[in-house]
Design a protein around this motif. Structure first.
Motif, short mmCIF file in Angstrom:
data_model
loop_
_atom_site.label_atom_id
_atom_site.label_comp_id
_atom_site.label_asym_id
_atom_site.label_seq_id
_atom_site.Cartn_x
_atom_site.Cartn_y
_atom_site.Cartn_z
N LEU A 28 33.46 28.60 22.88
CA LEU A 28 32.19 28.29 22.22
C LEU A 28 30.99 28.71 23.07
O LEU A 28 29.87 28.28 22.82
CB LEU A 28 32.10 26.79 21.91
CG LEU A 28 33.00 26.31 20.77
CD1 LEU A 28 33.00 24.78 20.69
CD2 LEU A 28 32.54 26.90 19.44
N TRP B 164 27.01 23.74 17.64
CA TRP B 164 28.24 23.45 16.89
C TRP B 164 28.38 21.95 16.67
O TRP B 164 27.72 21.14 17.33
CB TRP B 164 29.48 23.99 17.64
CG TRP B 164 29.74 23.32 18.96
CD1 TRP B 164 29.05 23.52 20.12
CD2 TRP B 164 30.72 22.33 19.25
NE1 TRP B 164 29.56 22.73 21.13
CE2 TRP B 164 30.60 21.99 20.62
CE3 TRP B 164 31.73 21.72 18.49
CZ2 TRP B 164 31.42 21.04 21.24
CZ3 TRP B 164 32.55 20.78 19.11
CH2 TRP B 164 32.39 20.45 20.46
N VAL C 90 30.44 25.93 13.43
CA VAL C 90 29.87 26.71 14.53
C VAL C 90 28.76 27.60 13.97
O VAL C 90 28.99 28.37 13.04
CB VAL C 90 30.92 27.58 15.22
CG1 VAL C 90 30.30 28.32 16.41
CG2 VAL C 90 32.09 26.74 15.70
#
Lengths: 255, 255
Positions: free
Chosen positions: A151, A167, A181
């Motif tokens: 991420l 996110w 996300v």
């Protein structure tokens, strides 16, 4: 420059939770997805609970293993590119904070805000937002949590370095039930409707936010339409500013 | 753990400025020393002036080249391990802020605080300390400035990651005239007397701080003695707490 570095694709899929078929954004490229176990996805990774420096000293700079955070709990977790960044970050946190009782009433044990920052900066920001009582803030000072979940994103052109995407996820006993996300950080004026709200697992009954102007109500109507169609729509497309978007998303989350 | 990672040696040397022979801490291992040109020591490196995110956007995330900061100016610059860290950081900044008029009266153009943080965190911290009007705050978000000067240290065991030593310098037209680098961060309860004050270039006339207790006055006397001997003495050795040390150091700086 910023636009170029942020070009990543997301896709929609639907999930069934509690008998309801719901829209959730997911990523083809993420190392985690709906169904993943967040604890085993980031083995040996800990987060650092927000605290003052003095509290850090007296805690012997301890970290919190993911299992302590997620095991046998219902957790809403949201991440963002940085403490003290963006109107949307400032709006994002209060939209959870102001609705914390409704989350709790629906059985959510914890609402967590996490960012690639040290725990003292996270604490300073949480204090500024007067949000420490409602939300648990955690730092991911070396980014290892977000790296494990794939991420991270390079935000050096915004003077931030390697940080996380914006996110959010709903996690039950470590299992990711919903994962949103953001394709493009809201700071760059495009905010996905699926972010910020935890609409899917909290139900879909619509309720208008008090005090919306007629124009905002019309935007909200379009917003609901997009959700009905399970479309992933950028706020910009709807003519929404990111803070309006965040407020509307959370309105859906709690309704 | 923290102690082990912080074992680095410093040494004292004396320099002559304005006809006065003065004590200054220096490091055998630093890539810069008294006499170095700070601009050429960190070529192509910029710092990021503290600002809100919105100001960041409207500035197009611009950075400030070192030449714009140091060229043809008299600058006092001090660095510390992180925004929102430590009693000493909180004490350190006000001791400069509260004496800014005296620095200016002595011809100092700028007093700068720098840290390995992004400019939005630096801004949040500066606002909390109410210090933005007096001191210019800069972020070194990717640590490139401190890496170039060999002033970084691994503070992961304090949940910070790669940050800077606590240091201060007096720089005239880019040339480093005084350089103080702390051997052990004050957060770990040992603070070098040479840090925080810019005693050397501002003269050495002694003045007691108003409101010191008898015990503190005695400590201050020992402190002055150490300076006379050009000894590098840790606050702990003198029985001083780091915030007392910082306050006394700055008292010397401005007297």
């Amino acid at each position: 420059m910023a636009a170029a570095m942020l070009k990543r694709s997301s896709m929609m899929k639907s999930v069934v939770i509690g008998g309801l078929r719901m829209a959730a954004a997911s990523r083809a490229y993420a190392s985690v997805a709906v169904g993943s176990d967040i604890i085993s996805a980031a083995p040996n990774v800990s987060l650092q609970k927000a605290r003052t420096w003095d509290e850090g000293l007296s805690s012997k700079f301890s970290s919190t293993p993911l299992t302590d955070i997620f095991k046998a709990k219902k957790v809403v977790i949201f991440g963002l590119p940085g403490a003290f960044t963006g109107v949307c970050s400032s709006q994002h946190v209060p939209s959870y904070k102001n609705n914390i009782d409704k989350f709790k009433a629906r059985g959510i044990d914890l609402v967590i805000c996490v960012s690639v920052n040290d725990p003292y900066v996270m604490n300073g920001w949480a204090e500024k937002l007067l949000a420490k009582d409602a939300i648990e803030f955690y730092g991911d000072f070396d980014g290892s949590f977000h790296k494990s979940l794939d991420l991270t994103t390079n935000l050096s052109s915004a003077l931030l370095g390697t940080r996380s995407h914006r996110w959010s996820a709903y996690v039950e006993d470590g299992k990711i039930k919903i994962l949103n996300v953001e394709k493009v950080p809201s700071e760059f004026k495009a905010h996905l409707i699926s972010i910020g709200g935890a609409k899917s697992f909290l139900g879909r009954k619509k309720r208008l936010i008090n005090g919306l102007t007629d124009k905002q109500k019309e935007l909200q109507r379009k917003f609901f339409e997009a959700i009905e169609k399970q479309e992933l729509v950028e706020c910009g497309t709807l003519g929404l500013k990111s803070n309006q978007c965040s407020a509307i998303a959370i309105s859906i989350a709690i309704s």
